[in-house]
Design an enzyme around this catalytic site. Structure first.
Site, PDB file in Angstrom:
ATOM      1  N   GLY A  70      18.406  10.325  12.820  1.00 62.58           N
ATOM      2  CA  GLY A  70      18.767   9.360  13.855  1.00 62.58           C
ATOM      3  C   GLY A  70      19.426  10.148  14.966  1.00 62.58           C
ATOM      4  O   GLY A  70      19.596  11.365  14.852  1.00 62.58           O
ATOM      5  N   GLY A  93      21.960  11.881  16.245  1.00 59.21           N
ATOM      6  CA  GLY A  93      23.205  12.386  15.664  1.00 59.21           C
ATOM      7  C   GLY A  93      24.129  12.968  16.713  1.00 59.21           C
ATOM      8  O   GLY A  93      25.300  13.242  16.443  1.00 59.21           O
ATOM      9  N   ARG A  94      23.596  13.198  17.888  1.00 60.01           N
ATOM     10  CA  ARG A  94      24.436  13.748  18.959  1.00 60.01           C
ATOM     11  C   ARG A  94      23.943  13.329  20.333  1.00 60.01           C
ATOM     12  O   ARG A  94      24.147  14.027  21.321  1.00 60.01           O
ATOM     13  CB  ARG A  94      24.455  15.254  18.875  1.00 60.01           C
ATOM     14  CG  ARG A  94      23.046  15.848  18.849  1.00 60.01           C
ATOM     15  CD  ARG A  94      23.078  17.220  19.306  1.00 60.01           C
ATOM     16  NE  ARG A  94      21.871  17.928  18.915  1.00 60.01           N
ATOM     17  CZ  ARG A  94      21.697  19.190  19.157  1.00 60.01           C
ATOM     18  NH1 ARG A  94      22.635  19.865  19.769  1.00 60.01           N
ATOM     19  NH2 ARG A  94      20.600  19.780  18.796  1.00 60.01           N
ATOM     20  N   LYS A  97      22.367  13.722  25.764  1.00 63.09           N
ATOM     21  CA  LYS A  97      22.346  14.593  24.578  1.00 63.09           C
ATOM     22  C   LYS A  97      23.618  15.433  24.565  1.00 63.09           C
ATOM     23  O   LYS A  97      23.953  16.060  25.567  1.00 63.09           O
ATOM     24  CB  LYS A  97      21.102  15.489  24.656  1.00 63.09           C
ATOM     25  CG  LYS A  97      20.843  16.303  23.399  1.00 63.09           C
ATOM     26  CD  LYS A  97      19.441  16.909  23.444  1.00 63.09           C
ATOM     27  CE  LYS A  97      19.172  17.787  22.245  1.00 63.09           C
ATOM     28  NZ  LYS A  97      17.803  18.326  22.267  1.00 63.09           N
ATOM     29  N   ASP A 122      28.550  18.078  14.520  1.00 64.04           N
ATOM     30  CA  ASP A 122      29.718  17.755  15.345  1.00 64.04           C
ATOM     31  C   ASP A 122      29.370  16.835  16.506  1.00 64.04           C
ATOM     32  O   ASP A 122      30.225  16.512  17.332  1.00 64.04           O
ATOM     33  CB  ASP A 122      30.367  19.046  15.870  1.00 64.04           C
ATOM     34  CG  ASP A 122      29.391  19.911  16.652  1.00 64.04           C
ATOM     35  OD1 ASP A 122      28.258  19.450  16.920  1.00 64.04           O
ATOM     36  OD2 ASP A 122      29.757  21.050  16.988  1.00 64.04           O
ATOM     37  N   GLY A 123      28.098  16.458  16.598  1.00 69.94           N
ATOM     38  CA  GLY A 123      27.697  15.541  17.674  1.00 69.94           C
ATOM     39  C   GLY A 123      27.568  16.202  19.039  1.00 69.94           C
ATOM     40  O   GLY A 123      27.329  15.532  20.033  1.00 69.94           O
ATOM     41  N   ASP A 163      10.137  13.755  13.550  1.00 71.69           N
ATOM     42  CA  ASP A 163      11.183  13.131  14.373  1.00 71.69           C
ATOM     43  C   ASP A 163      11.232  13.756  15.761  1.00 71.69           C
ATOM     44  O   ASP A 163      11.962  13.278  16.625  1.00 71.69           O
ATOM     45  CB  ASP A 163      12.562  13.240  13.696  1.00 71.69           C
ATOM     46  CG  ASP A 163      12.919  14.662  13.333  1.00 71.69           C
ATOM     47  OD1 ASP A 163      12.136  15.314  12.628  1.00 71.69           O
ATOM     48  OD2 ASP A 163      13.984  15.145  13.768  1.00 71.69           O
ATOM     49  N   ASN A 164      10.461  14.828  15.975  1.00 64.37           N
ATOM     50  CA  ASN A 164      10.404  15.430  17.309  1.00 64.37           C
ATOM     51  C   ASN A 164       9.067  15.152  17.986  1.00 64.37           C
ATOM     52  O   ASN A 164       8.715  15.818  18.955  1.00 64.37           O
ATOM     53  CB  ASN A 164      10.632  16.942  17.214  1.00 64.37           C
ATOM     54  CG  ASN A 164      12.060  17.276  16.818  1.00 64.37           C
ATOM     55  OD1 ASN A 164      12.963  16.468  17.006  1.00 64.37           O
ATOM     56  ND2 ASN A 164      12.272  18.444  16.262  1.00 64.37           N
ATOM     57  N   ASP A 216      12.048  17.138  22.620  1.00 63.28           N
ATOM     58  CA  ASP A 216      13.088  17.814  21.851  1.00 63.28           C
ATOM     59  C   ASP A 216      12.889  19.332  21.830  1.00 63.28           C
ATOM     60  O   ASP A 216      12.382  19.904  20.877  1.00 63.28           O
ATOM     61  CB  ASP A 216      13.154  17.254  20.421  1.00 63.28           C
ATOM     62  CG  ASP A 216      14.597  17.066  20.017  1.00 63.28           C
ATOM     63  OD1 ASP A 216      15.474  17.634  20.702  1.00 63.28           O
ATOM     64  OD2 ASP A 216      14.859  16.357  19.034  1.00 63.28           O
TER      65      ASP A 216
HETATM   66  P1  AMP Z   1      16.941  18.548  15.987  1.00 63.89           P
HETATM   67  O1  AMP Z   1      16.814  19.751  15.117  1.00 63.89           O
HETATM   68  O2  AMP Z   1      17.713  18.780  17.255  1.00 63.89           O
HETATM   69  O3  AMP Z   1      15.642  17.878  16.234  1.00 63.89           O
HETATM   70  O4  AMP Z   1      17.841  17.513  15.169  1.00 63.89           O
HETATM   71  C1  AMP Z   1      17.504  17.000  13.899  1.00 63.89           C
HETATM   72  C2  AMP Z   1      18.523  15.954  13.495  1.00 63.89           C
HETATM   73  O5  AMP Z   1      19.825  16.527  13.407  1.00 63.89           O
HETATM   74  C3  AMP Z   1      18.662  14.784  14.454  1.00 63.89           C
HETATM   75  O6  AMP Z   1      18.963  13.638  13.698  1.00 63.89           O
HETATM   76  C4  AMP Z   1      19.826  15.207  15.312  1.00 63.89           C
HETATM   77  O7  AMP Z   1      20.473  14.125  15.925  1.00 63.89           O
HETATM   78  C5  AMP Z   1      20.726  15.882  14.296  1.00 63.89           C
HETATM   79  N1  AMP Z   1      21.598  16.896  14.891  1.00 63.89           N
HETATM   80  C6  AMP Z   1      21.251  18.104  15.402  1.00 63.89           C
HETATM   81  N2  AMP Z   1      22.329  18.774  15.835  1.00 63.89           N
HETATM   82  C7  AMP Z   1      23.399  17.973  15.603  1.00 63.89           C
HETATM   83  C8  AMP Z   1      24.804  18.088  15.824  1.00 63.89           C
HETATM   84  N3  AMP Z   1      25.347  19.183  16.373  1.00 63.89           N
HETATM   85  N4  AMP Z   1      25.584  17.057  15.455  1.00 63.89           N
HETATM   86  C9  AMP Z   1      25.069  15.952  14.892  1.00 63.89           C
HETATM   87  N5  AMP Z   1      23.769  15.779  14.651  1.00 63.89           N
HETATM   88  C10 AMP Z   1      22.935  16.770  14.998  1.00 63.89           C
HETATM   89 MG    MG Z   2      15.125  16.281  17.111  1.00 64.85          MG
END
Ligand code: AMP
Ligand code: MG
Length: 492
Positions: free
Chosen positions: A90, A92-93, A113, A125-126, A255-256, A265
């Site tokens: 979902g 997450g940040r 973002k 850490d969001g 998810d991307n 993404d």
């Molecule tokens: P990504 O690898 O950027 O496509 O992220 C995959 C998942 O991890 C998604 O649900 C993102 O929202 C979550 N995510 C990535 N980096 C962070 C972060 N620093 N804090 C919280 N959630 C994250």
């Molecule tokens: Mg992603």
């Protein structure tokens, strides 16, 4: 052009049932400041680009102020990461801040973002760091400049908030602008959590807002069939674009993947320097699942995962039938792109061996993919057989290249297209500039020291990569050896 406070919003996603996401306010970053704004994206929103220089803009997009018409929401989705289903994903940040209604009629998601913790942050850490935000900012402009569908980036903002990755970095935000943030993973969430009523609401939402030529009043079978076919089509065309410019996404998890075929993404992506079909840009991708030459197959895998997730809406035969269309659509689009790169209008039998010989030669000689085509785009037909020296910087052994040039020259004999038209076509198809990894890295290193000049210079060439930009020609040069081997951190 409007002020930020005057933008018109039409927040359709936040009106969906509560299972679609969670309303969350962004968390403030300390001492925020603007790094760069993209005026082209600002204008898409009817937003005066000068607004980016206001304190309100900076505060709003770093969690330090709010906008009465925005209703920030973390979207829930899941997805397959490296082939494994993960139910805990979902935003997450990031947050969908709202949907701007532009005067063109287009609706644009504004997504922040790096906005802080959400219910889907898991151990994260969001936050987003300046380095990865600049990478996404530049890549979004580069892909748009190349004519490949993508999400856009309005601006990058930075701050004094420390964010801990391999080292301490600056917390930053990226304002992403896109027609939609719907991913394959949104469908997977409702399927795997057995919320099939919501799955239908999601599909109808997608059709209503993004595929207006599909009649919502039709039978389920017809409208969901058309919807899935469109997603297959858009994905195939996006992949054809990636493969022809030499773009490797790096993390093609479901998810991307955008249901609108937008490049989505940007993480550890990379553009090919030397032509290496097995190029892996993501250093955590040990098996090469997302290698450059795997992308066409992986996209089909991802479409199949999406197809499975909509089985409550559409019969398996129809899903399979739509998936069977993927390969021919991709092949057709890719072939059209590659033919344009060589300036070929006629379709002849001997073209297949001409292309095979070209790819073999590029691979075995390790020739720079972009510079090869760009150099070729300036050579008149009558000079091809004597033009080997123009490629001397690109190859140690010019022999195989010369042999191929003579094949190409012979092939051009059979072209009805005037030579000057061929060269025009090639110069508008083969970019002079791509976002080379080492250039992005240099721009980031300068930005981390507070100098954003190189970001602006790169944006200028990437937004019109087919133009000459003589004053910035050094960005088109072959990368130095160290620049080809840079390992980019995958953390973001
Ligand atoms: P990504 O690898 O950027 O496509 O992220 C995959 C998942 O991890 C998604 O649900 C993102 O929202 C979550 N995510 C990535 N980096 C962070 C972060 N620093 N804090 C919280 N959630 C994250
Ligand atoms: Mg992603």
């Amino acid at each position: 052009m409007k002020k930020l406070s005057e933008l018109v919003f039409n927040n359709t996603y936040s009106a969906l049932p509560s299972s679609f996401g969670a309303f969350i306010q962004p968390q403030p970053l300390d001492n925020p400041f603007l790094v760069s704004v993209n005026p082209q994206v600002s204008e898409m929103l009817d937003l005066d680009p000068a607004q980016a220089n206001t304190q309100y803009f900076v505060d709003l997009f770093t969690g330090n102020d709010n906008h009465p018409a925005m209703s920030p929401l973390a979207m829930k989705y899941t997805g397959h990461q490296f082939g494994q289903y993960n139910p805990d994903l979902g935003d997450g940040r990031g947050l969908l801040m709202g949907e701007v209604q532009a005067s063109t009629g287009q609706k644009w998601d504004i997504h922040l973002k790096g906005s802080g913790l959400t219910p889907y942050s898991r151990q994260g850490d969001g936050r987003a760091v300046l380095r990865s935000s600049i990478r996404e900012y530049l890549a979004s402009a580069a892909m748009a400049g190349l004519g490949i569908k993508t999400t856009h980036a309005l601006a990058v903002l930075s701050s004094n908030t420390p964010v801990y990755r391999e080292t301490v970095e600056r917390g930053a935000t990226l304002i992403r602008v896109a027609e939609s943030h719907l991913r394959f993973g949104h469908f997977e969430y409702f399927f795997y959590s057995q919320q099939h009523g919501e799955l239908r609401i999601l599909a109808d939402y997608l059709i209503k807002h993004h595929f207006p030529d599909i009649d919502l009043q039709q039978d389920d079978a017809d409208r969901y069939n058309q919807m899935f076919k469109k997603i297959v089509n858009l994905t195939a065309e996006m992949i054809a674009g990636w493969q022809s410019v030499g773009f490797a996404h790096g993390v093609m998890n479901t998810d991307n993947m955008s249901v609108l075929g937008l490049t989505f993404d940007y993480g550890p992506y990379g553009f090919l320097d030397d032509y290496q079909p097995g190029f892996i840009c993501n250093h955590s991708d040990y098996s090469g699942r997302y290698a450059f030459n795997q992308q066409p197959t992986v996209a089909l895998w991802n479409l199949s995962a999406l197809g499975y997730a909509i089985t409550p809406l559409l019969a398996k035969e129809q899903i399979d039938h739509a998936l069977e269309q993927y390969q021919p659509i991709l092949q057709k689009a890719y072939s059209a792109n590659m033919r344009a790169k060589l300036g070929l209008k006629e379709k002849l039998k001997e073209d297949t061996p001409l292309f095979s010989a070209m790819f073999d030669m590029l691979k075995t000689q390790g020739i720079d993919y972009t510079l090869f085509f760009r150099t070729l785009s300036s050579i008149p037909h009558c000079e091809l057989n004597t033009s080997g020296h123009l490629f001397e910087d690109l190859s140690q052994d010019i022999g195989p290249l010369k042999s191929w040039l003579s094949l190409y020259s012979e092939r051009l004999e059979k072209e009805a297209l005037a030579d000057s038209d061929r060269l025009d076509l090639m110069r508008s198809t083969n970019p002079k500039f791509i976002l080379r990894n080492y250039l992005a890295q240099q721009a980031i290193e300068h930005a981390e020291k507070g100098d954003f000049t190189m970001i602006e210079q790169l944006m200028a060439v990437l937004q019109s990569p087919f133009d000459e930009h003589p004053e910035l020609s050094h960005f088109a040069e072959r990368p130095p050896e160290w620049g080809k081997k840079l390992e980019i951190s995958c953390s973001s």
